[in-house]
Design an enzyme around this catalytic site. Structure first.
Site, short mmCIF file in Angstrom:
data_model
loop_
_atom_site.label_atom_id
_atom_site.label_comp_id
_atom_site.label_asym_id
_atom_site.label_seq_id
_atom_site.Cartn_x
_atom_site.Cartn_y
_atom_site.Cartn_z
CE1 TYR A 434 -1.96 -8.74 -2.28
CE2 TYR A 434 -1.92 -8.05 -4.92
CZ TYR A 434 -2.63 -8.88 -3.39
OH TYR A 434 -3.81 -9.80 -4.05
CD GLU A 435 -0.84 -3.01 0.98
OE1 GLU A 435 -1.70 -2.73 -0.10
OE2 GLU A 435 -0.38 -2.98 1.82
N GLY A 436 4.34 -5.24 0.74
CA GLY A 436 5.64 -5.24 1.78
C GLY A 436 6.16 -6.42 1.47
CD GLN A 441 4.10 -7.41 5.93
OE1 GLN A 441 4.15 -7.41 6.37
NE2 GLN A 441 3.87 -6.27 4.34
#
Lengths: 592, 592
Positions: A434-436, A441
């Site tokens: 999550y969060e990319g 990334q």
């Protein structure tokens, strides 16, 4: 049952011996002396160890339930939430104008570490609520801030971020959720959002949803996305709760871990919302908070590693199997504790050196965020923007790996629920996604951050490493064990960057095929830098006659392990990168 | 819901193009022509895909229940068991004298792959029963064989292995379970065994427990352990079931994965048992079957990798996010399938190249076992004994890693139960632990197998690699992509062996601290050898005008990926090894 002891001494070492924060020029840091941070870490540590940690297995076992539209969090979560709210932990680093405590982000990070190690699923409610509030604090109108922020920082309300839809996660330009203007400044929001952590919960009176959506005349793709605030209950002028908004939780995701955190399907059926910030600038509003949000996920990586390591270590000291090959260590017992065996130590040292290195990196990152926010320091902002994908991607990969290593320390017991290690593995796994995702990334790093401003930030990083090495080259104790390996790693990183410049120019696939390895190569190098700095600080402490010599000597030995045993990975990552796109892209999709 | 397609073509490629089994001099191999193996793989594949795979999620969700002393396996497991029994799959490679089908172990391995990919928890009941039968087949008396083996191979009974006790797993010398002779040739067995897979189940009429225990006058430690056969129901002379033996399942372990398989606490309360083989030679009896048992765990590694990869690939072809940087691939859709993105390919190629390499290695191992057993070939026995810890340790580590990579391909969906990838991760995890943890494998490799007979086996391995390289050096297509990297890896492996000889002599900790890295360094080298052999076979097929050119070209490209992107790990492992014991052993246990 697993245990958790707040690593206060390790934290204090970083804050004061290594980063010397109270001598920093960042506004607000001057009051952060040893006693002050000791007091705040001790208070946070008590909540972590006594309130949150005992609920970690409970949360995993019970999970969350959806009952008549209401999400029931696990037993004890509500009481723990209230205790944290009363302690003022929800808005520790938030603006006092909105009910925050005004602390630096670094302090919120250090205390957040304790909560996250103790109970990641629980701390997600706190952290994501904080993230939504931060977005509002930057982009909301004064009225929105006054309406929504104080109740969130008081813990009466919580906040969420709504990005993903069933058919789009990474590629948010495909978004379908609609926002129709009502002529009175409000919008009707309609659509479905998924994977909304805490989207519905019984911890708070009201939930403030930040929702990305498209207005009818919006440009195609990502440029047409706007951000809206959509509260579960509409708010009256006096701040009291009004009517129920037209939104609901349509279901809970069954998942591998973080069972204590409700992952909600959220349905917006013409819900009333208001624009936050500028029309069609929703992605920018989201991205403003990205560094902070991703740093908090990077933190989850090493915090799960920390608690897993603690429990692996406890087992390794207790479990009696076999004898030390160099001579019996426990003659009165039937066997020696397994920590005598070299391969068990190899395993533990990998865990320990990565966890402590990760903590240093995250604390450094939090300081750069403070520097960027509190001093409008563009260089700090550029450096943290470069390093954020490295921190998020590398530290969550390594954090998960650490939990797997820790589980392995326990042998068969590690696979059972009883010992709790397997939960750390399952919980830590999400941080890579999550969060990319970590793949994203690496693309952000290589495709965007690396070339930004003509590579200014990466050049500054190399300069920083070079300066550090140069300034300390006279230090013989540091040179062989730390500076030489750091130099070699940095050289590999430079060679990789050079390869991208030369071969990526000819064919962008040559850079993109190596992005993941570059992220790891960078991660090892920067953690290597952290260890060199920690070793230097430990040596200085010893020289200045610090009484706790074993603590500092242990730091140095742990660092030497990292440099000798972890850092050589840079050579492999470089070789993978330099093999280019050809092996990666050789197959037609149909031939996989 | 995940799917599974038997990879028959890949299997046939190995059996016939690479290993040319029907031309082998191993007795029984001459009848294994393409048609024969195609027929048997097709039949096994049907059961795997149609019967076992649909039960995989069921098994994970329902798990096993202990009801009044009886273990209830998940819905459908009993019917599947009976279907496999009727098909003759339980004793496929067992002696026809005892009701087996007399096939080579290689064929049992190839069909076992299919069952294991489809449903690892289910296949464990079959595999462990088979393992117990194999131990009886070697060490049991004629009467024991006649009594126990036919019902096991018919699937009417099952078998178990009872080694671990609560306080001892790796160090079995600490064992407390007692066997008291009764004067009539029988013994009373008393003690508690844990982690007994299928120790109690509702699939069969009787369960044949093989139990390690100590007689009253036994020597201390591992040398005093004997092996006993202890049936759940005593067996009358005519083979019918007699009275219930004094043993029971005391509980089921709650664990991370393989929920469909019952992990039992077994209590022996003066249960009647009979000695198997010689008194105090119980460990030897267990170790006889070790190569076979550990190869079947090595297989679990890549089989979970295979099914995880298949599902990751399906997702990568379907999921539309973003656009190919080199030009739109799906102009009619809102985005391109994610398989166009280089980092998704990097991820998929890591999965694919490791899985196919692992399969080749296991099939090679199964042939060595056949050669050792069917021809009493001491060289083959020495080689497989050397390679078994590498296969078990390396392939299960990499198999788990592959499931994690596959899960990552799916992003957030990979974390949900719905897509099933997370189950593969949880199931694959155990293979790194049981049948001797991978740390123990590395000690077996470095401490026992490597120095055995003055290093004869490892020398033979190097000779084999050297010969292969020499024989094929004229093949330009093979040289750059395969032979050169193989030579480099082999050189690293030799350097590591040399380091152990020189520095391990001075201090054994120098060897033991590098054992795990040596296992991986060896694993990469031998999988590299497998890929070189596969590439050679594929090139030969192309030269001889094989029609399916894409299949063979894909093999070569996948191999090139392995050599370019996976094999460079050997340099890092060597560097870790050569850093010696000092960084690993620097800390006092108290200072961790």
């Amino acid at each position: 049952m697993p245990t958790y002891t707040p690593p206060t001494k390790d934290q204090q070492f970083l804050l004061h011996d290594v980063f010397k924060i109270s001598e920093s020029d960042i506004p607000g840091y001057d009051e952060l002396d040893r006693d002050f941070t000791a007091a705040i870490l001790e208070e946070a540590g008590k909540i972590a160890a006594n309130v949150l940690q005992p609920l970690n297995t409970v949360g995993d076992t019970e999970g969350c339930r959806l009952e008549n539209g209401v999400v029931r969090t696990p037993t004890g979560f509500k009481a723990a939430w209230d205790e944290m709210a009363q302690g003022g932990w929800m808005g520790l680093d938030a603006n006092p104008d909105h009910g925050g405590q005004g602390m630096p982000h670094l302090i919120n990070t250090a205390t957040g570490e304790l909560f996250s190690s103790a109970n990641m699923a629980f701390q997600m409610y706190v952290g994501l609520s904080h993230g939504a509030a931060s977005a509002l604090a930057v982009h909301g109108s004064d009225e929105q801030k006054q309406t929504y922020l104080p109740p969130i920082y008081e813990g009466r309300w919580s906040g969420t971020m709504n990005l993903t839809e069933p058919h789009c996660g990474t590629d948010l330009g495909l978004m379908r959720t609609k926002a129709e203007p009502q002529g009175d400044g409000s919008y009707k929001i309609t659509g479905q959002k998924i994977w909304i952590s805490g989207g519905e919960n019984d911890l708070v009176e009201n939930i403030v949803h930040l929702v990305l959506a498209k207005t009818p005349d919006a440009p195609d793709g990502i440029k047409g996305v706007s951000l809206f605030v959509v509260p579960k209950f509409l708010v009256n002028e006096d701040g009291s709760l009004g009517e129920r908004n037209s939104l609901s939780c349509g279901g809970l995701e069954e998942k591998m871990g973080i069972h204590g955190n409700a992952t909600c399907v959220m349905n917006y059926d013409g819900a009333t919302g208001w624009l936050v910030g500028d029309l069609h600038k929703g992605m920018r509003a989201m991205f403003t908070m990205m560094n902070e949000a991703r740093l908090s996920v990077a933190l989850q990586g090493y915090t799960q590693g920390e608690v897993a390591y603690q429990n692996a270590l406890g087992f390794a000291k207790d479990r009696l199997q076999g004898r030390d090959v160099t001579g019996v260590k426990n003659p009165d017992g039937p066997a020696d504790p397994i920590i005598v065996h070299p391969d068990v130590r190899r395993n533990l040292m990998d865990q320990k050196s990565m966890t402590e290195g990760g903590r240093a990196l995250v604390y450094w990152g939090a300081q750069m965020i403070d520097r960027a926010h509190r001093m409008q320091d563009a260089d700090a902002d550029a450096m943290i923007s470069l390093l954020i994908p490295v921190m998020k991607g590398f530290l969550t990969d390594k954090g998960f790996e650490t939990t797997v290593l820790a589980q392995q320390t326990l042998g068969g017991s590690g696979f059972t629920k009883e010992w709790g290690l397997e939960q750390f593995v399952r919980d830590a796994r999400i941080a890579m996604i999550y969060e990319g995702t970590n793949g994203i990334q690496s693309l952000d790093l290589v495709g965007r951050k690396l070339p930004a401003n003509g590579g200014k930030a990466i050049m500054a990083f190399f300069e920083m490493v070079k300066t550090f090495i140069k300034e300390n080259e006279g230090n013989e104790a540091l040179k062989t064990g730390f500076l030489d390996p750091l130099k070699a790693a940095s050289k590999d990183l430079q060679a990789a960057g050079m390869y991208f410049m030369q071969e990526g120019m000819k064919n962008p696939l040559n850079a993109l095929s190596g992005s993941y390895d570059f992220m790891h190569l960078f991660g090892h190098t920067v953690v290597g830098l952290m260890w060199a700095e920690m070793a230097k600080a430990a040596m200085e402490a010893l020289e200045s006659g610090a009484s706790d010599t074993e603590f500092y000597e242990t730091k140095i030995a742990t660092g030497r392990y990292y440099m000798a045993r972890q850092l050589p990975m840079t050579a492999t990552h470089l070789a993978r990168i330099q093999s280019g796109a050809e092996p990666v892209m050789a197959l037609d999709a149909a031939n996989f």
